[in-house]
Motif scaffolding. Structure first.
Motif, mmCIF file in Angstrom:
data_model
loop_
_atom_site.group_PDB
_atom_site.id
_atom_site.type_symbol
_atom_site.label_atom_id
_atom_site.label_comp_id
_atom_site.label_asym_id
_atom_site.label_seq_id
_atom_site.Cartn_x
_atom_site.Cartn_y
_atom_site.Cartn_z
ATOM 1 N N LEU C 53 0.840 -1.186 0.000
ATOM 2 C CA LEU C 53 0.000 0.000 0.000
ATOM 3 C C LEU C 53 0.879 1.242 0.000
ATOM 4 N N GLN C 54 0.674 2.084 -1.005
ATOM 5 C CA GLN C 54 1.353 3.378 -1.006
ATOM 6 C C GLN C 54 0.543 4.310 -0.132
ATOM 7 N N ALA C 55 1.120 4.660 0.984
ATOM 8 C CA ALA C 55 0.404 5.476 1.956
ATOM 9 C C ALA C 55 0.377 6.936 1.527
ATOM 10 N N GLU C 56 -0.442 7.734 2.208
ATOM 11 C CA GLU C 56 -0.541 9.151 1.883
ATOM 12 C C GLU C 56 0.642 9.936 2.429
ATOM 13 N N SER C 57 1.393 9.342 3.332
ATOM 14 C CA SER C 57 2.538 10.045 3.909
ATOM 15 C C SER C 57 3.406 9.026 4.617
ATOM 16 N N GLU C 58 4.604 9.447 4.966
ATOM 17 C CA GLU C 58 5.501 8.610 5.756
ATOM 18 C C GLU C 58 4.864 8.292 7.100
ATOM 19 N N ILE C 59 4.162 9.296 7.622
ATOM 20 C CA ILE C 59 3.538 9.145 8.946
ATOM 21 C C ILE C 59 2.459 8.073 8.866
ATOM 22 N N ALA C 60 1.637 8.151 7.837
ATOM 23 C CA ALA C 60 0.593 7.144 7.688
ATOM 24 C C ALA C 60 1.212 5.762 7.491
ATOM 25 N N ALA C 61 2.292 5.708 6.704
ATOM 26 C CA ALA C 61 2.910 4.405 6.404
ATOM 27 C C ALA C 61 3.372 3.715 7.680
ATOM 28 N N ILE C 62 4.040 4.439 8.549
ATOM 29 C CA ILE C 62 4.546 3.796 9.775
ATOM 30 C C ILE C 62 3.367 3.405 10.675
ATOM 31 N N ASN C 63 2.296 4.179 10.642
ATOM 32 C CA ASN C 63 1.137 3.819 11.458
ATOM 33 C C ASN C 63 0.388 2.619 10.885
#
Lengths: 176, 251, 356
Positions: C53-63
């Protein structure tokens, strides 16, 4: 024995591909190999280069600063790296794109109008492999029989149609 | 003696820490009841926010995780993608969901993540002591808008349901309130439907619950409910903003 | 003998993750690590339960990693320096929640948006925490493409075994370069025996009390106790997982300390110096946290001086000084901002150290 190669020119000229071909060839011949591209936003058109090392020892730094072999495919790269070629090194120049010639006496220089040849022979984009072919004819770097196998590894599976063309470009370069 | 009313199995016995008159307790109950009614409590995984509901993990009687401020929809995305058979919900306030977590809210909705978001809009940051929220009404006095929210400097409050309803993917978006028995019943129906949609794999749903914060509004619970009706419901209109499967499911 | 394939370091990391059973990857594009995401995007949809999943941000990705890990699955994200800074809140939560995860940092120059050329300037960020609070990550520093593969596999094992975040700390050179890689047979991977995750959030199904994954502990004594317990686990990691490699250190007067790509440059300089008769050796930390303090201290009893080679202003050099308790001088051979020292520059520093 360690050979350090540098392919330098514009992005889009197939420098990385040519480097990968040589790396695969080295791998097939059981040598240590490394391949390192310059990377950045200039995917097409900017100056780009590719360091390849073939060695019988474990490879330390993968960055080629002083090449044994330089393949230069544009003027800025030629000017930047020609002075760095090691004494007794080999210089291959695409003379269709680079009007200058080296004054150095301590290296072997070859001038091949590779881009022109590629265009004449209807193999656009294969100046890289024409120069590589010339390299293989002037340097004992690789065994002749390694070449088709290395090319088969380098050309992506879905583009195998390009395999023959690349081998033809190498043959053309050998004869140039 | 016959039992005529009891706490849902979806809630623990932990005494809630919420202030007197706070509507969080009602919404917790509605969510837990919905899970019970659909027999989903055993599959449920909840995500607690940062804000007054941070301790929600003590109250919901299901697997729970506490997320960083605003990140609950991203955590829920990871949970749901890793275990699609679980029923994943977040429970978030207005600061968490509509300020610091706006990106996670919008993007999880945009992807149509098969999760349920319960969004408590009480027009204020509760836990930190009553600061201006993205949903604070024009002119509303808070600790950080002491002269009343000046919309010329801070813009107008965000209408989350309307915003998300512009997206293609969300399955179900409804704004409800819990200010009256009638509205509590409607809210129960909406939350149940949201979980049902998730169980059926229909995708993203968000239920916004227009709520009160008597403590930080500086009102009695009764005054707060009256203020909610008088001011909030005018700006935050109740209703269904998106239902891609309207008519398909008898709720 | 398994076949050797030429692969970029970034691709080797992605392949290692897949072979380690990671089926959940969340990322966001940033140079020079994008190949990891591209590889995952290609492979994950073809795998059962594979999730890219390509997240909307680095922050979202780690969460998202937090969520997938909390659900009991092996999960990974990757980024480069500025993106890791964004993830640091999540790194702290992972630590506080005792969740296993693998995070890859293919470092580039900083601070700020910096540049995209190779760097090791995130050493402090990686080894001292990065996010807020008392915590550590296991930090693994490969120095070749094969190690990019091997250490990523190890990162997943360490993460699960100790419920910790493992960071693979690399740089643009190693991420972008190709070298031959051999993949071990499946059964030789350490992770053949999965770790029991009874804490995972899989739903109670009415069979057990709820599992709660949480880093909020309002009672200071309780929070302190949890941190002290975590540090006891860190001690265990230090005792069992510290890794390093030594080259020609037996008779070394000068010891080079370098990790990752710079260790390779240092190896060239080492050979040049040996050719001049200088007794120089190399200690290459493979784990940056836990740091190989003991072998450095031991070497300090015999060596005259240390030379630290780094793509930063000398961050690891401080740990070397601490490890050897400042008993011997530690010279810095540092370049930063994406500039890489030549073997000659390293040699010059060795000669300076040899002069005393």
């Amino acid at each position: 024995m360690t050979t350090q190669l540098l392919f330098a020119g514009f992005g889009g000229q197939g420098l990385l591909f040519a480097g990968k071909f040589l790396a695969y060839a080295g791998l097939i011949e059981g040598r240590q190999v490394s391949w390192l591209p310059s990377y950045g936003p200039e995917m097409r058109g900017g100056t780009a280069n590719c360091s390849v090392i073939l060695s019988d020892e474990p490879i330390g730094s993968p960055i080629v600063l002083a090449p044994d072999i330089l393949i230069a495919m544009n003027l800025p790269s030629y000017r930047k790296f020609e002075p760095m070629v090691k004494p007794n090194g080999v210089l291959l120049v695409d003379s269709a794109l680079i009007g200058e010639q080296s004054a150095r006496q301590d290296i072997s220089a070859y001038y091949i109008p590779a881009t022109q040849l590629a265009s004449d022979e209807n193999m656009p984009g294969l100046a890289n492999m024409i120069l590589t072919g010339k390299l293989l004819s002037v340097s004992p770097l690789l065994k002749q029989e390694t070449i088709p196998a290395a090319m088969a590894k380098t050309v992506p599976a879905r583009k195998q149609a390009l395999l023959e063309q690349n081998l033809r470009a190498i043959a053309l370069g050998r004869a140039a | 003696m016959p039992i005529v009313f009891e706490k849902p199995q979806g809630l623990t016995n932990a005494p809630m820490h919420y202030c007197p008159g706070c509507t969080h307790g009602i919404v917790h109950r509605l969510a837990a009841q919905a899970l019970d009614d659909l027999n989903l409590t055993g599959q449920a995984v909840g995500v607690a926010p940062v804000g007054c509901a941070v301790f929600a993990y003590n109250y919901f009687n299901c697997d729970m995780i506490q997320a960083a401020h605003g990140r609950a929809p991203a955590v829920a995305t990871g949970l749901k993608r890793a275990n699609p058979e679980t029923i994943v919900f977040t429970y978030q306030g207005d600061g968490d969901l509509a300020a610091i977590g706006t990106a996670e809210t919008v993007q999880s909705a945009c992807r149509g993540e098969n999760i349920t978001i319960i969004f408590i809009n009480n027009a204020i940051y509760g836990m930190t002591g009553g600061q201006m929220a993205p949903t604070t009404l024009p002119g509303q006095i808070t600790q950080t808008s002491p002269y009343g929210r000046d919309v010329t400097k801070t813009g107008m409050p965000i209408k989350v349901c309307e915003l998300l309803a512009t997206l293609e993917a969300p399955a179900y978006i409804e704004r409800v309130s819990v200010d009256s028995v009638k509205n509590v019943r409607a809210a129960q129906k909406a939350i149940t439907k949201a979980f049902q949609y998730q169980a059926q794999g229909k995708g993203f749903s968000l239920i916004e619950v227009v709520s009160t914060c008597p403590t930080n509004w500086g009102m009695t619970p009764v005054q707060a409910l009256a203020w909610l009706r008088e001011h909030m419901l005018d700006y935050y209109k109740l209703g269904v903003y998106r239902d891609r499967y309207a008519g398909e499911v008898a709720a | 003998m398994p076949e050797k394939v030429l692969m970029k370091g970034n691709e080797a990391i992605a392949e290692a993750a897949i072979r380690s059973g990671c089926r959940h990857y969340f990322g966001y594009p940033i140079t020079p690590q994008t190949e990891i995401a591209a590889y995952m995007a290609k492979r994950m949809p073809k795998l059962e339960d594979g999730c890219f999943l390509q997240a909307e941000s680095e922050i979202a990705a780690i969460n998202m990693v937090i969520g997938a890990s909390a659900a009991g699955k092996r999960a990974m994200t990757s980024s480069s320096s500025p993106g890791i800074a964004l993830k640091s809140e999540g790194l702290s939560y992972l630590a506080g929640c005792d969740l296993p995860a693998v995070v890859v940092n293919i470092q580039r120059g900083g601070p700020g948006l910096g540049g995209i050329q190779p760097s090791q300037a995130d050493y402090f960020q990686a080894t001292k925490g990065g996010g807020h609070g008392d915590y550590h990550m296991a930090v693994l520093a490969p120095s070749g493409v094969q190690e990019m593969f091997d250490l990523t596999c190890l990162a997943f094992d360490i993460a699960d075994r100790y419920r910790i975040t493992s960071m693979v700390l690399s740089d643009g050179i190693l991420g972008q370069m190709m070298e031959p890689v051999t993949f071990p047979e499946e059964e030789t991977l350490n992770n053949a025996v999965p770790v029991e995750k009874s804490w995972a959030l899989t739903g109670t199904h009415g069979l057990r009390p709820p599992n709660i994954v949480n880093s909020l502990l309002m009672d200071p004594l309780e929070l302190e106790r949890s941190v002290v317990e975590r540090f006891a686990r860190y001690g265990e990691i230090a005792a069992r997982e510290t890794r390093w490699e030594e080259m020609l250190t037996d008779d070394a007067d000068i010891v080079i300390a370098a990790y990752g790509a710079t260790a390779r440059i240092a190896a060239n300089a080492l050979q040049a110096a040996r050719a001049q008769g200088i007794k120089v050796g190399l200690l290459r930390p493979i784990t940056l946290w836990p740091f190989p303090k003991a072998p450095l201290l031991e070497l300090a009893q015999r060596a005259k001086a240390f030379v630290c080679v780094e793509l930063s202003m000398g961050q690891m050099a401080e740990d070397v000084e601490l490890a050897i308790r400042c008993q011997k001088p530690v010279l810095r051979c540092t370049r930063t901002g994406g500039v890489v020292p030549s073997p000659d520059e390293v040699l010059a520093k060795i000669l300076e150290a040899a002069k005393g």
